[in-house]
Write an enzyme that holds these catalytic residues in place. Structure first.
Site, PDB file in Angstrom:
ATOM      1  N   ASP A   7       9.333  34.056  30.034  1.00  0.00           N
ATOM      2  CA  ASP A   7       8.362  34.927  29.372  1.00  0.00           C
ATOM      3  C   ASP A   7       8.752  35.109  27.894  1.00  0.00           C
ATOM      4  O   ASP A   7       9.921  34.957  27.535  1.00  0.00           O
ATOM      5  CB  ASP A   7       8.376  36.273  30.115  1.00  0.00           C
ATOM      6  CG  ASP A   7       7.511  37.312  29.464  1.00  0.00           C
ATOM      7  OD1 ASP A   7       6.407  36.976  29.019  1.00  0.00           O
ATOM      8  OD2 ASP A   7       7.945  38.482  29.405  1.00  0.00           O
ATOM      9  N   ASP A   9       7.432  38.003  25.452  1.00  0.00           N
ATOM     10  CA  ASP A   9       7.616  39.373  24.956  1.00  0.00           C
ATOM     11  C   ASP A   9       8.652  40.139  25.754  1.00  0.00           C
ATOM     12  O   ASP A   9       8.593  40.189  26.978  1.00  0.00           O
ATOM     13  CB  ASP A   9       6.272  40.118  24.961  1.00  0.00           C
ATOM     14  CG  ASP A   9       5.277  39.414  24.062  1.00  0.00           C
ATOM     15  OD1 ASP A   9       5.666  39.068  22.937  1.00  0.00           O
ATOM     16  OD2 ASP A   9       4.137  39.189  24.494  1.00  0.00           O
ATOM     17  N   ASP A 133      10.272  40.266  32.097  1.00  0.00           N
ATOM     18  CA  ASP A 133      10.622  41.697  32.114  1.00  0.00           C
ATOM     19  C   ASP A 133       9.651  42.505  32.975  1.00  0.00           C
ATOM     20  O   ASP A 133       9.851  43.704  33.140  1.00  0.00           O
ATOM     21  CB  ASP A 133      10.647  42.270  30.688  1.00  0.00           C
ATOM     22  CG  ASP A 133       9.282  42.223  30.029  1.00  0.00           C
ATOM     23  OD1 ASP A 133       8.766  41.099  29.832  1.00  0.00           O
ATOM     24  OD2 ASP A 133       8.728  43.300  29.736  1.00  0.00           O
TER      25      ASP A 133
HETATM   26 MG   LIG Z   1       7.251  40.247  28.731  1.00  0.00          MG
END
Ligand SMILES: [Mg+2]
Length: 174
Positions: A7, A9, A133
């Site tokens: 991922d 961000d 996240d």
């Molecule tokens: Mg993310």
């Protein structure tokens, strides 16, 4: 080769400091990253949800985010032994496409463009590992989810967790 999906961000791109700095400046607040442990800014100031989102829909928001420490070096190392794909749920912010692409080219130019996946629902991704996240992306993921620590997820348990890129390196390359 095994395949790792990563991922952007809050894993590669340091999203929170910029977002928080703009918000604090404009709303005369002094919210710290510490305050956001276990929650998103929009949950901390729900009455300003729309204003908080507006920063992110600004087309250049993602262009100058800081690179999360050690991510370049470790991803470069990983890409020698694994097939690495960058998988970002860019459909959440369609105005971000160009900025995200340019950011990847600037900071992760050693990866092939064809390994950038700008997607909506991440359950379409087929990989052996997903470093993210957000735990919601692991629910329908067939491989091993690896939770990258971010302020909003510090209280989540029951996942394989890495706190930084050195821990990613240890997980995959030791
Ligand atoms: Mg993310």
């Amino acid at each position: 080769m095994q395949r790792i999906a990563i991922d952007m961000d809050e894993v590669m791109a340091d999203f929170v400091p910029k977002h928080l700095a703009l918000f604090n400046r404009d709303f005369n607040e002094n919210i710290t990253i510490e305050d956001l442990k276990g929650k998103k800014l929009r949950e901390y100031r729900p009455h300003l949800k729309m204003e908080i989102r507006n920063y992110i829909t600004e087309p250049t928001f993602f262009r100058d985010l800081a690179v999360i420490k050690d991510s370049q070096e470790v991803i470069k190392d990983l890409s020698k032994q694994y097939e690495v794909f960058i998988t970002t749920a860019a459909m959440e912010y369609p105005t971000s496409f160009t900025a995200k692409y340019e950011w990847l080219k600037e900071h992760f130019g050693f990866l092939d463009d064809m390994n950038f996946v700008f997607c909506g629902d991440k359950s379409i991704i087929k990989a052996d590992y997903l470093i993210d996240d957000h735990t919601r992306h692991f629910a329908r993921f067939s491989g091993q989810g690896i939770l990258f620590t971010a302020p909003h997820n510090v209280n989540e348990t029951g996942y394989v967790r890495v706190n930084n890129w050195q821990e990613v390196k240890n997980y995959f390359l030791k």
